[in-house]
Design a protein around this motif. Sequence first.
Motif, PDB file in Angstrom:
ATOM      1  N   LEU A 252       0.862  -1.195   0.000  1.00 51.97           N
ATOM      2  CA  LEU A 252       0.000   0.000   0.000  1.00 51.97           C
ATOM      3  C   LEU A 252       0.888   1.231   0.000  1.00 51.97           C
ATOM      4  CD1 LEU A 252      -2.764  -1.004   2.560  1.00 51.97           C
ATOM      5  CD2 LEU A 252      -2.880  -1.046   0.083  1.00 51.97           C
ATOM      6  N   ARG A 253       1.374   1.606  -1.185  1.00 56.35           N
ATOM      7  CA  ARG A 253       2.288   2.745  -1.242  1.00 56.35           C
ATOM      8  C   ARG A 253       1.605   3.978  -1.809  1.00 56.35           C
ATOM      9  NH1 ARG A 253       7.883   1.155  -0.710  1.00 56.35           N
ATOM     10  NH2 ARG A 253       7.729  -0.510   0.803  1.00 56.35           N
ATOM     11  N   ARG A 254       0.592   3.771  -2.669  1.00 53.21           N
ATOM     12  CA  ARG A 254      -0.049   4.913  -3.326  1.00 53.21           C
ATOM     13  C   ARG A 254      -1.555   4.804  -3.154  1.00 53.21           C
ATOM     14  NH1 ARG A 254       2.264   2.347  -7.224  1.00 53.21           N
ATOM     15  NH2 ARG A 254       0.422   2.402  -8.575  1.00 53.21           N
ATOM     16  N   ILE A 255      -2.234   5.922  -3.398  1.00 56.74           N
ATOM     17  CA  ILE A 255      -3.698   5.928  -3.277  1.00 56.74           C
ATOM     18  C   ILE A 255      -4.312   4.899  -4.233  1.00 56.74           C
ATOM     19  CG2 ILE A 255      -5.727   7.340  -3.800  1.00 56.74           C
ATOM     20  CD1 ILE A 255      -4.713   8.246  -1.267  1.00 56.74           C
ATOM     21  N   GLU A 256      -3.669   4.694  -5.392  1.00 56.60           N
ATOM     22  CA  GLU A 256      -4.247   3.765  -6.390  1.00 56.60           C
ATOM     23  C   GLU A 256      -4.284   2.330  -5.859  1.00 56.60           C
ATOM     24  OE1 GLU A 256      -1.356   5.916  -7.783  1.00 56.60           O
ATOM     25  OE2 GLU A 256      -3.114   7.167  -7.429  1.00 56.60           O
ATOM     26  N   ASP A 257      -3.500   2.046  -4.802  1.00 55.02           N
ATOM     27  CA  ASP A 257      -3.470   0.679  -4.282  1.00 55.02           C
ATOM     28  C   ASP A 257      -4.694   0.373  -3.424  1.00 55.02           C
ATOM     29  OD1 ASP A 257      -1.027   0.267  -5.454  1.00 55.02           O
ATOM     30  OD2 ASP A 257       0.089   1.013  -3.735  1.00 55.02           O
ATOM     31  N   LEU A 258      -5.496   1.401  -3.108  1.00 51.85           N
ATOM     32  CA  LEU A 258      -6.654   1.165  -2.244  1.00 51.85           C
ATOM     33  C   LEU A 258      -7.874   0.799  -3.090  1.00 51.85           C
ATOM     34  CD1 LEU A 258      -6.165   4.253   0.076  1.00 51.85           C
ATOM     35  CD2 LEU A 258      -5.474   1.917   0.512  1.00 51.85           C
ATOM     36  N   PHE A 259      -8.990   0.536  -2.410  1.00 51.18           N
ATOM     37  CA  PHE A 259     -10.234   0.244  -3.134  1.00 51.18           C
ATOM     38  C   PHE A 259     -10.677   1.454  -3.946  1.00 51.18           C
ATOM     39  CE2 PHE A 259     -11.018  -2.962   0.266  1.00 51.18           C
ATOM     40  CZ  PHE A 259     -11.216  -4.042  -0.575  1.00 51.18           C
ATOM     41  N   ASP A 260     -11.274   1.190  -5.108  1.00 49.60           N
ATOM     42  CA  ASP A 260     -11.956   2.286  -5.812  1.00 49.60           C
ATOM     43  C   ASP A 260     -13.284   2.536  -5.100  1.00 49.60           C
ATOM     44  OD1 ASP A 260     -10.013   2.613  -7.664  1.00 49.60           O
ATOM     45  OD2 ASP A 260     -10.820   1.110  -9.026  1.00 49.60           O
ATOM     46  N   LEU A 261     -13.847   3.716  -5.341  1.00 56.50           N
ATOM     47  CA  LEU A 261     -15.104   4.027  -4.651  1.00 56.50           C
ATOM     48  C   LEU A 261     -16.240   3.194  -5.230  1.00 56.50           C
ATOM     49  CD1 LEU A 261     -14.885   7.889  -4.321  1.00 56.50           C
ATOM     50  CD2 LEU A 261     -14.330   6.145  -2.664  1.00 56.50           C
ATOM     51  N   PRO A 262     -17.119   2.695  -4.372  1.00 51.81           N
ATOM     52  CA  PRO A 262     -18.259   1.923  -4.891  1.00 51.81           C
ATOM     53  C   PRO A 262     -19.227   2.846  -5.627  1.00 51.81           C
ATOM     54  CG  PRO A 262     -18.489   2.287  -2.547  1.00 51.81           C
ATOM     55  CD  PRO A 262     -17.143   2.820  -2.916  1.00 51.81           C
ATOM     56  N   ASP A 263     -20.167   2.250  -6.301  1.00 48.95           N
ATOM     57  CA  ASP A 263     -21.101   3.025  -7.111  1.00 48.95           C
ATOM     58  C   ASP A 263     -21.882   4.007  -6.228  1.00 48.95           C
ATOM     59  OD1 ASP A 263     -22.207   3.593  -9.628  1.00 48.95           O
ATOM     60  OD2 ASP A 263     -24.067   2.626  -8.991  1.00 48.95           O
ATOM     61  N   ALA A 264     -22.154   3.589  -4.987  1.00 50.65           N
ATOM     62  CA  ALA A 264     -22.943   4.448  -4.098  1.00 50.65           C
ATOM     63  C   ALA A 264     -22.206   5.734  -3.752  1.00 50.65           C
ATOM     64  CB  ALA A 264     -23.268   3.687  -2.812  1.00 50.65           C
ATOM     65  N   LEU A 265     -20.875   5.726  -3.910  1.00 54.48           N
ATOM     66  CA  LEU A 265     -20.094   6.906  -3.550  1.00 54.48           C
ATOM     67  C   LEU A 265     -19.582   7.648  -4.785  1.00 54.48           C
ATOM     68  CD1 LEU A 265     -17.916   5.970  -0.451  1.00 54.48           C
ATOM     69  CD2 LEU A 265     -19.390   7.915  -0.675  1.00 54.48           C
ATOM     70  N   ASN A 266     -20.343   7.581  -5.862  1.00 53.57           N
ATOM     71  CA  ASN A 266     -19.912   8.272  -7.081  1.00 53.57           C
ATOM     72  C   ASN A 266     -19.903   9.785  -6.830  1.00 53.57           C
ATOM     73  OD1 ASN A 266     -20.194   9.756  -9.563  1.00 53.57           O
ATOM     74  ND2 ASN A 266     -20.491   7.779 -10.564  1.00 53.57           N
ATOM     75  N   ILE A 267     -18.695  10.375  -6.880  1.00 52.11           N
ATOM     76  CA  ILE A 267     -18.543  11.771  -6.412  1.00 52.11           C
ATOM     77  C   ILE A 267     -19.383  12.753  -7.229  1.00 52.11           C
ATOM     78  CG2 ILE A 267     -16.854  13.631  -6.156  1.00 52.11           C
ATOM     79  CD1 ILE A 267     -15.537  11.847  -4.440  1.00 52.11           C
ATOM     80  N   THR A 268     -19.306  12.601  -8.561  1.00 52.96           N
ATOM     81  CA  THR A 268     -20.029  13.558  -9.408  1.00 52.96           C
ATOM     82  C   THR A 268     -21.523  13.474  -9.140  1.00 52.96           C
ATOM     83  OG1 THR A 268     -18.407  12.785 -10.994  1.00 52.96           O
ATOM     84  CG2 THR A 268     -19.931  14.458 -11.758  1.00 52.96           C
TER      85      THR A 268
END
Length: 1483
Positions: A252-268
Motif C-alpha cells: 500500500l504505497r499509493r492511493i491507487e493501491d486502495l479500493f476504488d469508490l463503490p457506485d454508491a459513492l460516485n462523487i459527481t
Amino acid sequence: MSDIDWNLKWNWTQFCPTGLKPFANDTNDLLPCFQKTLLQFPVYSIFAVISAYNFGGNHTQSISRNRCQLQLIAIRIVLSIILALLPVSKIFVFHRAGIDLYAVDVLVVAAECIMWLVHCGYLLTARHFGTLSHRGSLLLNVVWLMVVLLDAVWLRTSLHFEWWPWSLATLLCDLCFAATLIPKGNAIISTSNANSQRDREQEALLPQRYTYFHIELNEALLGHAQDEANWASRFLFHWVQPLIDKGVAGKLRRIEDLFDLPDALNITRLSERLHLALSQSKSLLRALHKVFGLEFYLIGLLRLVADVSSFAGPLLLGALLKSDESKPTNSAYYYALGLLGSTLLSALCGCHFDWRMSMVSMKMRVGVVNSIYRKALEARGVRESRPDMLNLMSTDADRIVNSCISFHSFWSIPFKLFTTLYLLYLQLGVAFFAGVIFAALLIPVNRWVAKRIGIYTVGLMTAKDARLSATTETMQGAKQIKSNAWEPIFIRKIRELRQVEIKFLSKRKYLDAMCVYFWATTPVLMSLLTFSVYVLLGHNLVASTTYTSVALLYMLIGPLNAFPWVLNGLVEAWVSLRRVQELLDVPNLEYSSYYNPIMRGSGNRSAGDEAATVLQIKNASFVHDSNEQEPETTPSQFQLKDINVDIKAGQLICIEGPVGGGKSSFLTAIVAGLQCVDGEVCVQEVTTGFGYVPQSPWLQRATIRDNIVWGSNFDEQWYKTVLFACALNEDIRTLGGDLMGVGENGRTLSGGQRARVALARAVYQDKKVYLLDDVLSALDAHVSNHIIRHCLLGLLKHKTRIVVTRSTQLFFHANQILNIKDGRLTPSDYMTESIDVSQDFDDDTQELMQGTLELPNAADADNKSVDSLLMEESREYGHLSGSVFSCYWRAVSTPLASAVLLFVLLMQLTRNLSDTWLANWVTETTLDGHPNDTTLQHVLIRPGQEASNKTAHSTSYYLGIFAAIALTNSLVTLARAFLFAYAGIKAAIFLHEQMLKRVMFAKFNFFDVTSVGRILNRFSSDTNTVDDSLPFIMNILLAQLAALLGSLCVSLYAIPWLILVVIPLVPIYLNLQQRYRHASRDIKRLSSNAMSPLYTHFTETLQGLSTIRSMRASARFQRDFQGKLEESTKAQLSSAAAQQWLALRLQLLGALFVGGAAMLAAITLAHATNPGFVGLCISYALSITGQLGDLLHAVAGTEQQLVAVERLDQYLQLEPEQNADGSADPPFGWPTQGVLSFKQVQLSYREHLAPALRGISFETEAFERIGIVGRTGAGKSSLLAALLRVAPISQGDIYLDQMNLNTLALSVLRERIGVITQEPFLFAGTVRENLDPRHSFYDSEIWHAIKNSAAATLLVQQLGGLDGHIDSGGNNLSAGQRQLLCLARALLKNAKVVCIDEGTSSLDDESDLSMQQALRNTFKSCTLIFIAHRLRGLQAMDRIIVLDDGRICEQGKPQELASNTSSIFFSMLQAQDISLEDFAKVD
C-alpha cells in the motif's frame, strides 16, 4: 448367524469405563474417558485433516528457503516421527505389562499416530513449497496449540498413575516442537518450476525482467469496494481481506493501491444531487435531509437491535447463576447458549451500524465539501470572507459529518440509560440510587472540568499561535538570522513564548488527569457505594443479583460519560451548519448581468474598415465588494468614478498613474472583480475570458510546464515560441528543465521568474484580450526589453493589450495612454509629449524561432531526482524502529518512566483485588446456611461447617476490607494520573527545546532543500501531537493493557479450564492485530497524505481566484478538485472498511470467550459451587470484547502518534555546521583593518552540484570599496557565501586581517561582518529591536546610525520613533523601506567589513539616491563589498571585479573598464542603456 444380537446398543462403559461424565464428584479434574472421547480424538482428527489438506494443496508455489528455515523444518520432521512412534510403543508396553486397554485407547493411539505421520508428510513438502513463513498457516498453528494443551492436561491427569513418564515425554517433544517455531528465517518465492511445461512456454513470451508474484500478493487493482462481493462476504466483511493482505505485503504505497469508490459513492453524482436539492430549497439542512435522510434514519434500526441485545448479557448471566444444580434440568446450557447468541447478534448489528454510518458520513462529506468549493468559485466577494474559508472546508464540514453519529447517540444513550436504571431497580431496589447518584454527581464535576479545559485550550491555542508565528518568521528568515549570528536571540524569543504555552498546557493536562482519575475510579467506587447501601439496608449479596448489577453498572458508565460530548457535538454541528449556510447564501457572480453585449454601431461609428470594439465602459463607477450591502458607499471606500473607455481590437493601451491611484482596480473592474454601481461594461464575448496577469503573480505548486500549459493541450511548437517570447529559456536551462517543481505560490522562483511564468501562462492560453498588471517592473532592463519586443509587440501584436506600466519604451507604441489618479481616468500627459526611443523594433518574427530550447521528455524526467522541492514528505514504511521508543523514553527520563509504569501496575492490582474480594464475599453469602440473618455481625458459615471455624467471618469484616481496597485503588489511580501528566509535559518540553536548537544551528543548505512549510509542520502538528495526543493515547494504551491482563488472570483463577478456550484464541488475536496494524498504518499515512493536496488545491484556488475566473478555468478547477476529493474519500473508505473488518473479528473472538466461559460454568457446575467467581469471570468476559478492540486501537493509535516522535527524531539527528565552535580565538578588537584576501577559493553548495566559485583569488586593501558585477548565476552571491562560511569551501582559504576564517567560531565571524542580503529581513517587534536585536546600543547611537540616511530618518519618524511597531516580515513597509532599515542596521553594527548583496534592487530612484549617498559617506572606515545589480552607482567604487561562471574575468578601476570597449563591463553598461558620459558623471 442366528445368535447375533441385531439390537445394537452402544455400551459406553465397555468403550471406556467412566463413560462421558466430565468430572469425578470430588475433584475438579477432567476424567480420562471424557478427555479421550470428546477432546483428544476430535482435535487429533482435525489436525490430521488440516495437515493432509495442506500436504495436498501445497504444490502451487515453489519457495526457496534459507538454511535456518530448512534446519528448523528438518528438526520438526524428526520430532513428528518420534511423536508418532511414542503412543504406539506405549500401547505395546502396556499390553506386555498386562494393563487393561479399552477400545477408546486404541482409537486415540491410532488417531495420534496417523496425525503425526500425515503432519510429517506435510512438513516434507513444506521444505520447497507453501508460504514464505516456515510455520505454516494460522489455522494449523491454532489446532497444533490445542494438541499441546490437551497433552499438558493429560500429563496432569496421569500424575495419579505410574505411567506418567510417557505423558511427560510427549509434552517435552511438544515443547521442543514449539521451540522450532520461534526463529523466523528467510525465504523467497522462486520462479523455477521445472515440471510445468506450460509455465516455460509463457516464460518464453515474457521479457527477462518479469517477476512472478504469488497470486495472493499480486499487484492487481482491488476493484470497487463491496460492489462485486456476495451477501455473505458483505455480511462478514470478507471483501476487505485483499486490502489487508496487500497491507501486510507492504504494497500500500499509493492511493491507487486502495479500493476504488463503490457506485454508491460516485462523487459527481452525489455532488449533483446535493447541488440540485440546494438549488430547490436553499437550506443546507433541508437539502441534506432530502438527499440522505431516508438511508440515515433506517440505519437507526441496527443501532436499536444492537442496544436491545446488549441487555440480554447481564440478564442471562443472572439467570445462569440462579439455576439450581439440584434440579437436573439443562437450563444452565440454554442460558450459556443464549449468552453466546446475544453477544453475536449485538456484535453483528453494531459493526454494520458503524459501517453504514461511515458510508453515509462520507456521502455527506463529499456533498458538503463540494458545495463549499463550488460556492468559493462562484460567489462574489469571497475574498473578503476568505480567512475562514479553509476552516469551513476542513473543520466545519467534519463537524457536520461527525454529528451523524451524535444524532443516533442522542436517542440511543437515553434509551440505554433508562433501561439500565429500570433493570437495576428490579435487581437491587432502592439501593441502586447510591451508585447512580454518585455517577450523576460526577457529571457536573466533569462538566466544570471540561469547561475549564475549554478555557485553557483557548489560551493554549493563542499561545501556540504566538509561538508558531514567531517560529514561522524565524524559519523564513533563517538564512539571514544565521548570517548575522542571531540564533541565540531567536531561540530565546521562541523559548519564552513556549514557556507561556507550556503553562497553559500543564494546567490543561492536570485537569485532564482529574478526568482520567474520575473515569478510572468510578466503577470501583460505584460498586462499593451500591453494595454497601444494599447490605446496610439488610439484604444478602447473592451471586445472581450482584453480578447482574455489576454488569449493568458497567453499562451505565459509558453512556453517562458520553452524553455531554454528544450534546456538545450536536451544538458544534449546528453552529457549523449555520456558518456553511452563510457562505451558501452569498450571491453568485453572474457574468451575464455584469457585462452587456456591445451594440452594433455604438463603437463602429466611422468607416467599416475600422477595427471592431472589444471593450467599452460607459459612465461606469465601481466599488469593492463589501460584506454588508450598504446603500451608501462610505467616504473611506475607494471608488472608480465615471470611467469612459472604448477599446478596439488589436490596440495596445498603456495605463500609468501614481501608487494607489486605482490602476489595478481598473483591471479588476474589467474582469468583474469589483461591483459596478453605475453605468455599464460591454464586452464582445463573455465566455472566452481574458488573459490576465495580476500584479503579484499567482502560481500553483506544480512543474513549470504545468503552470504554463495550465490544463490546455500541450503543443510543443507553440510552447517553445511562448517560452522564448517570455524570455524563459535561459532560466529554464539554469533551473534544470521545465519539469522542475515550483513551490507554493512560486516560492522557489525569483520575483522576475514568477512574473514571466505567469505571463507565459496567459500567452499560452491564446486569449483575444490581455490585461497585464505591471508585469515589467520586476524585471531587469534587458529582460524587460526582450519581453516588450518579442512578446507584447511580437507574439501578441494582433491581440488587444491593456498594460499597466511605467515603461516609456512601451508608451511609444501605444494606441492610447491613460492616466488613473484617485479613481478617475483621463488621457495621459505622455500622449502629448514626444518620446525619444533609442531603439525602434522591427517586426522580425524570425527571431522568435531562434534560441529554441531542448525540452526534456516527461517520461525521462522520472529518472531525475533533482526536484527536492516537490519531494514527498519522507514517509517511513513498515515498523517503527526502537530508536523512536528510546527517544521518547529519554525525553521522559528513566526514573520518571519507571515510576509511571509501577503505578499503572499498582492501580490494576488493587482494582482486581477489590473485584476478587467481592467475589469471595458473594460466594460465602450465597452458600451461607442462614440466609435470613442479614445483620452486619452475622457470621457467614457454609452448611456443614462449625461456627468456630477460623475461616468464617462476619459481614462487616468483608465490607470493611472491600471499602479499604476500593479507597486504596482510588488513591493509587490519582497518583498515576498526575504522574502521567507530569511525564508527558516533561517529554514535550525536552523534545521541542532540543529540536529548536538542532534546526537553528543546522547547516545552511538544510534551509535550501527543506521548505519552510515542512519545518513548520514539525513545529506545529508534530509538536502538537507530542504535547497533547501522544500522552493521552499512551495513557489509554497502558491502562487497557493492564486491564486486559488483569481480567484474563482473574478469569483463569476463577475457572481454570477456561485456558482451553483462551490459549487457541491468543494466536488468532495476535495475528489479527498484527495484520490490521500493518494495513491501517499505511492506510492512515495515505489518508493524511491525501488530505493535504485537497487543502492545498483549495487554498491555491482562493489565492488565484481572480486569475481562474478571468481566464474562465472554474470548471476545470472543479474537476481537479473532485479528483482530489475522490482520492481522500478512497483513503477514508479503506480506513473505515479495515476498521469494521477488524471490529467484527474481535467481537466474534469476544463472543467465543463469553460462550466458552458460560459453557464451562454450566459443565463444571461451578456456577453452583463457586458462584461469586463464575459471576466475576463472565462479567469480565462480557467486557473483554470491548477491551480487545480498545487495546488494539490504542496500540495502533500510539503507533500512529509515535510517527510524530519519529519525525521529530529525524530533526534531532540534523548535523550542525562544520567547525561551528571554531578552533582559534581572534585577537582583541579583530578585525581592525578589514583586509580581505581570497586564495584559490572553490565552493559548491552540495556534492552533486557544479562548483559556484572556481579558484577565486584577490586581496583588498584596508577600507577599499569593491563592486562585484556579473550576469545572473555568475557567482556574485556565492562570494558572500564563501566569506560567511554559508557552505564549506572545498579548497583554498580566506583571510581577514591575517586570521584564517575557517578556524573561527561561526558566531564570532558572522557577528563581526556586516551584511545586507538580497531579501531584507525584518521581524515583528519595535524599530529598536529590529535595528539592534542584541540590545547592545544606546538610543542615541541608534539615532546616529539612522540619521545617516535622510529617507530612513523620515521613515522611522513616520513609524513613531524607535518604539514604532513593525509587522512580521516587515509587511507594513514597502520593499524599499525595508531595505533602508536594513541599511541602518548595518551602519549601526559598525563592522570593518560590510557586504551588500544587490541591496538596491527594490528601491525607487529617490531612495536609491539616498542609499548611494549613504554608501559614499558612511562606510568610509570599512572595507565594502558591493554586489551590484544596477550599474549606475558603481563609479564611486575603488575597484570593480567582473565574475563569470564562478571565475574572475576582469578587474580594475570603474572608469578604465567602462572606457575599454572590448571589456565585458562595457557590454554590460550597453545592455543597461548607460552611456559613458552618464557613467563618468560622479554625482
